[in-house]
Design a protein around this motif. Sequence first.
Motif, PDB file in Angstrom:
ATOM      1  N   PHE A  31       0.804  -1.216   0.000  1.00 54.58           N
ATOM      2  CA  PHE A  31       0.000   0.000   0.000  1.00 54.58           C
ATOM      3  C   PHE A  31       0.847   1.280   0.000  1.00 54.58           C
ATOM      4  CE2 PHE A  31      -2.829  -3.132   2.116  1.00 54.58           C
ATOM      5  CZ  PHE A  31      -3.888  -3.094   1.230  1.00 54.58           C
ATOM      6  N   ASP A  32       2.108   1.173  -0.288  1.00 52.43           N
ATOM      7  CA  ASP A  32       3.035   2.307  -0.157  1.00 52.43           C
ATOM      8  C   ASP A  32       3.731   2.577  -1.491  1.00 52.43           C
ATOM      9  OD1 ASP A  32       4.894   4.193   0.575  1.00 52.43           O
ATOM     10  OD2 ASP A  32       5.587   3.124   2.347  1.00 52.43           O
ATOM     11  N   ILE A  33       3.204   3.571  -2.232  1.00 53.34           N
ATOM     12  CA  ILE A  33       3.774   3.953  -3.519  1.00 53.34           C
ATOM     13  C   ILE A  33       4.667   5.179  -3.317  1.00 53.34           C
ATOM     14  CG2 ILE A  33       3.297   4.629  -5.904  1.00 53.34           C
ATOM     15  CD1 ILE A  33       2.223   1.901  -5.283  1.00 53.34           C
ATOM     16  N   ARG A  34       5.903   5.093  -3.792  1.00 51.78           N
ATOM     17  CA  ARG A  34       6.827   6.224  -3.705  1.00 51.78           C
ATOM     18  C   ARG A  34       7.381   6.534  -5.097  1.00 51.78           C
ATOM     19  NH1 ARG A  34       9.996   4.892   2.064  1.00 51.78           N
ATOM     20  NH2 ARG A  34       8.181   3.922   3.056  1.00 51.78           N
ATOM     21  N   TYR A  35       8.396   7.375  -5.159  1.00 52.55           N
ATOM     22  CA  TYR A  35       9.011   7.752  -6.434  1.00 52.55           C
ATOM     23  C   TYR A  35      10.474   7.325  -6.435  1.00 52.55           C
ATOM     24  CZ  TYR A  35       4.815  10.460  -7.299  1.00 52.55           C
ATOM     25  OH  TYR A  35       3.508  10.823  -7.496  1.00 52.55           O
ATOM     26  N   ILE A  36      10.933   6.881  -7.603  1.00 50.14           N
ATOM     27  CA  ILE A  36      12.305   6.419  -7.756  1.00 50.14           C
ATOM     28  C   ILE A  36      12.944   7.085  -8.964  1.00 50.14           C
ATOM     29  CG2 ILE A  36      11.528   4.423  -9.120  1.00 50.14           C
ATOM     30  CD1 ILE A  36      13.923   2.855  -7.976  1.00 50.14           C
ATOM     31  N   PHE A  37      14.225   7.426  -8.822  1.00 52.43           N
ATOM     32  CA  PHE A  37      14.995   7.869  -9.993  1.00 52.43           C
ATOM     33  C   PHE A  37      15.577   6.606 -10.609  1.00 52.43           C
ATOM     34  CE2 PHE A  37      18.891   9.751 -11.987  1.00 52.43           C
ATOM     35  CZ  PHE A  37      18.215  10.496 -12.942  1.00 52.43           C
ATOM     36  N   TYR A  38      14.826   6.077 -11.570  1.00 57.66           N
ATOM     37  CA  TYR A  38      15.146   4.762 -12.134  1.00 57.66           C
ATOM     38  C   TYR A  38      16.139   4.934 -13.288  1.00 57.66           C
ATOM     39  CZ  TYR A  38      14.337   0.019 -13.863  1.00 57.66           C
ATOM     40  OH  TYR A  38      14.494  -1.284 -14.271  1.00 57.66           O
ATOM     41  N   HIS A  39      17.380   5.129 -12.917  1.00 59.00           N
ATOM     42  CA  HIS A  39      18.474   5.327 -13.879  1.00 59.00           C
ATOM     43  C   HIS A  39      19.523   4.246 -13.627  1.00 59.00           C
ATOM     44  CE1 HIS A  39      21.707   7.160 -16.162  1.00 59.00           C
ATOM     45  NE2 HIS A  39      20.886   8.098 -16.583  1.00 59.00           N
ATOM     46  N   LYS A  40      19.992   3.634 -14.693  1.00 56.74           N
ATOM     47  CA  LYS A  40      20.910   2.502 -14.552  1.00 56.74           C
ATOM     48  C   LYS A  40      22.170   2.844 -13.762  1.00 56.74           C
ATOM     49  CE  LYS A  40      23.164   3.324 -19.030  1.00 56.74           C
ATOM     50  NZ  LYS A  40      23.476   2.742 -20.364  1.00 56.74           N
ATOM     51  N   LEU A  41      22.578   4.104 -13.758  1.00 55.95           N
ATOM     52  CA  LEU A  41      23.792   4.479 -13.043  1.00 55.95           C
ATOM     53  C   LEU A  41      23.582   4.563 -11.528  1.00 55.95           C
ATOM     54  CD1 LEU A  41      25.228   7.274 -15.389  1.00 55.95           C
ATOM     55  CD2 LEU A  41      25.835   4.847 -15.303  1.00 55.95           C
ATOM     56  N   LEU A  42      22.337   4.746 -11.109  1.00 51.10           N
ATOM     57  CA  LEU A  42      22.065   4.941  -9.686  1.00 51.10           C
ATOM     58  C   LEU A  42      21.275   3.798  -9.062  1.00 51.10           C
ATOM     59  CD1 LEU A  42      21.288   8.769  -9.484  1.00 51.10           C
ATOM     60  CD2 LEU A  42      23.355   7.566  -8.807  1.00 51.10           C
ATOM     61  N   ILE A  43      20.984   2.767  -9.843  1.00 48.42           N
ATOM     62  CA  ILE A  43      20.270   1.600  -9.324  1.00 48.42           C
ATOM     63  C   ILE A  43      21.207   0.400  -9.393  1.00 48.42           C
ATOM     64  CG2 ILE A  43      18.235   0.132  -9.534  1.00 48.42           C
ATOM     65  CD1 ILE A  43      17.551   3.003  -8.891  1.00 48.42           C
ATOM     66  N   GLU A  44      21.489  -0.176  -8.242  1.00 49.38           N
ATOM     67  CA  GLU A  44      22.454  -1.275  -8.188  1.00 49.38           C
ATOM     68  C   GLU A  44      21.983  -2.475  -9.005  1.00 49.38           C
ATOM     69  OE1 GLU A  44      24.039  -4.043  -4.596  1.00 49.38           O
ATOM     70  OE2 GLU A  44      24.350  -1.877  -4.344  1.00 49.38           O
ATOM     71  N   ARG A  45      20.710  -2.832  -8.854  1.00 49.75           N
ATOM     72  CA  ARG A  45      20.120  -3.921  -9.638  1.00 49.75           C
ATOM     73  C   ARG A  45      18.760  -3.455 -10.130  1.00 49.75           C
ATOM     74  NH1 ARG A  45      21.696  -8.960  -5.542  1.00 49.75           N
ATOM     75  NH2 ARG A  45      23.946  -8.594  -5.623  1.00 49.75           N
ATOM     76  N   ASN A  46      18.721  -3.040 -11.393  1.00 46.28           N
ATOM     77  CA  ASN A  46      17.509  -2.384 -11.885  1.00 46.28           C
ATOM     78  C   ASN A  46      16.462  -3.347 -12.444  1.00 46.28           C
ATOM     79  OD1 ASN A  46      18.267  -2.980 -14.629  1.00 46.28           O
ATOM     80  ND2 ASN A  46      19.594  -1.171 -14.625  1.00 46.28           N
ATOM     81  N   ARG A  47      16.822  -4.613 -12.655  1.00 46.13           N
ATOM     82  CA  ARG A  47      15.874  -5.627 -13.145  1.00 46.13           C
ATOM     83  C   ARG A  47      15.133  -5.124 -14.377  1.00 46.13           C
ATOM     84  NH1 ARG A  47      18.564  -9.022  -9.878  1.00 46.13           N
ATOM     85  NH2 ARG A  47      18.252  -8.549  -7.686  1.00 46.13           N
ATOM     86  N   TYR A  48      15.893  -4.508 -15.272  1.00 46.31           N
ATOM     87  CA  TYR A  48      15.299  -3.828 -16.425  1.00 46.31           C
ATOM     88  C   TYR A  48      14.460  -4.758 -17.297  1.00 46.31           C
ATOM     89  CZ  TYR A  48      15.012  -1.026 -20.695  1.00 46.31           C
ATOM     90  OH  TYR A  48      14.556  -0.342 -21.797  1.00 46.31           O
ATOM     91  N   LYS A  49      14.897  -6.002 -17.451  1.00 46.81           N
ATOM     92  CA  LYS A  49      14.193  -6.955 -18.323  1.00 46.81           C
ATOM     93  C   LYS A  49      12.724  -7.075 -17.945  1.00 46.81           C
ATOM     94  CE  LYS A  49      14.215 -11.830 -19.759  1.00 46.81           C
ATOM     95  NZ  LYS A  49      14.847 -13.164 -19.575  1.00 46.81           N
ATOM     96  N   VAL A  50      12.429  -7.013 -16.660  1.00 46.93           N
ATOM     97  CA  VAL A  50      11.047  -7.120 -16.181  1.00 46.93           C
ATOM     98  C   VAL A  50      10.418  -5.753 -15.962  1.00 46.93           C
ATOM     99  CG1 VAL A  50       9.615  -7.869 -14.237  1.00 46.93           C
ATOM    100  CG2 VAL A  50      11.344  -9.407 -15.170  1.00 46.93           C
ATOM    101  N   MET A  51      11.150  -4.848 -15.314  1.00 53.28           N
ATOM    102  CA  MET A  51      10.556  -3.585 -14.887  1.00 53.28           C
ATOM    103  C   MET A  51      10.240  -2.633 -16.033  1.00 53.28           C
ATOM    104  SD  MET A  51      10.090  -4.158 -11.785  1.00 53.28           S
ATOM    105  CE  MET A  51      10.643  -5.457 -10.672  1.00 53.28           C
ATOM    106  N   GLN A  52      10.873  -2.834 -17.196  1.00 53.44           N
ATOM    107  CA  GLN A  52      10.545  -1.997 -18.352  1.00 53.44           C
ATOM    108  C   GLN A  52       9.080  -2.143 -18.753  1.00 53.44           C
ATOM    109  OE1 GLN A  52      12.076  -3.341 -22.167  1.00 53.44           O
ATOM    110  NE2 GLN A  52      12.665  -5.291 -21.266  1.00 53.44           N
ATOM    111  N   HIS A  53       8.452  -3.227 -18.348  1.00 54.30           N
ATOM    112  CA  HIS A  53       7.059  -3.476 -18.712  1.00 54.30           C
ATOM    113  C   HIS A  53       6.078  -2.860 -17.720  1.00 54.30           C
ATOM    114  CE1 HIS A  53       8.642  -6.142 -21.743  1.00 54.30           C
ATOM    115  NE2 HIS A  53       9.288  -6.829 -20.821  1.00 54.30           N
ATOM    116  N   MET A  54       6.604  -2.133 -16.721  1.00 57.74           N
ATOM    117  CA  MET A  54       5.751  -1.590 -15.662  1.00 57.74           C
ATOM    118  C   MET A  54       5.840  -0.074 -15.566  1.00 57.74           C
ATOM    119  SD  MET A  54       4.611  -4.502 -14.783  1.00 57.74           S
ATOM    120  CE  MET A  54       3.483  -3.861 -13.557  1.00 57.74           C
ATOM    121  N   TRP A  55       6.374   0.586 -16.563  1.00 57.77           N
ATOM    122  CA  TRP A  55       6.638   2.011 -16.442  1.00 57.77           C
ATOM    123  C   TRP A  55       5.403   2.886 -16.367  1.00 57.77           C
ATOM    124  CZ3 TRP A  55      11.118   2.414 -20.534  1.00 57.77           C
ATOM    125  CH2 TRP A  55      12.298   1.963 -19.942  1.00 57.77           C
ATOM    126  N   ASN A  56       4.396   2.576 -17.150  1.00 64.02           N
ATOM    127  CA  ASN A  56       3.277   3.509 -17.297  1.00 64.02           C
ATOM    128  C   ASN A  56       2.026   3.092 -16.553  1.00 64.02           C
ATOM    129  OD1 ASN A  56       4.849   5.115 -18.966  1.00 64.02           O
ATOM    130  ND2 ASN A  56       4.281   3.969 -20.795  1.00 64.02           N
TER     131      ASN A  56
END
Length: 353
Positions: free
Chosen positions: A81-106
Amino acid sequence: IFPVNSVGVLTGKDQFSIDFDENILKNRIRQFRNLTIENSYIRRTYNIHDTASFKLDKFRKEIANDEDWETHIKKIHYRPFDIRYIFYHKLLIERNRYKVMQHMWNGGNLGIITSRIVKGDKYQHCFISKNITDAALLAQNTSSSSYFFPLYIFTDENHAFNHSKSENKKPNLNPQLIEKLSKVYGKMPMPEEILYYIYAILYSNTYREKYAEFLKIDFPRIPFTANYNTFLKFAEYGKKLTDLHLLNSTDLERPISRYQGISDNDKIEKIEYNEQEQRIYINKDKYFDNVAPELWNYYIGGYQVLQKFLKDRKGRQMDDPPQYCRIITAIAKTIETQQQIDEYYSDLEQELI
């Protein structure tokens, strides 16, 4: 069932990359990009240090040259129940899980979160999201990392996904499962129906108790009913739970709890639950009423939900009391729905595929 999946996002520096407030996060990144500000100030202010994979000076220069940096500000499902904001940039995210999370952007997708290994006596490690998810959404314990299973995979090559166009997406579902269900039911179930059915199963207390030992050591395994009407009934319950947990259910329009108190002090200072009064106090005067013990003690994953939400905001203003009232109501309605699911669960396991 869901071939594309991964553990949630791990930033390695939540205090910098994630915030409750989108504007505060943007201002933080503006400072990071402002090369007139010395590196020593950034290190000291945000407790950021160079590591084998993180080089402050180099990464500040690269992000300073990124004119589209604001597009990297995304919503993240941080805790239940806790939605926050993230600066989702590959340089600042240790493990960005891009393969999956790219499908959840919008926010035009859905996904189930659960754990592979559960510490403790009970399986209660399940939630749902339409956003990027955090690795510790269900538990702080690293051995109980939160895995995310998206419903759809978007195929737009530029990742500028238009989630309203069905031709840009395909179900992230095992074709053999769809084929088997279609054969048994005589029609192809909708991908959403399959997800909702699974979600209802995972919230069945009977299921959780019956398979408790198995749920501690591996991913949940889902029993599929051979009865199409039973399948639809459970899918209906799963849809109800989904709407409750995303806080967009019409059942939340009349919350069971109210925010009370006569002072102007809305600061979360001392969190205390009074069982006799059935109140959650955030300071000496302000409180939420009509909170039964079973609601206060309700857990999702390793978190006592109502306590955790306030604890993470201690020292801050209670800036959205109606939202917290909706969360209280969502938990009450969840417990009711779980009881309804259990009334039918024995029927489900009498006719399994």
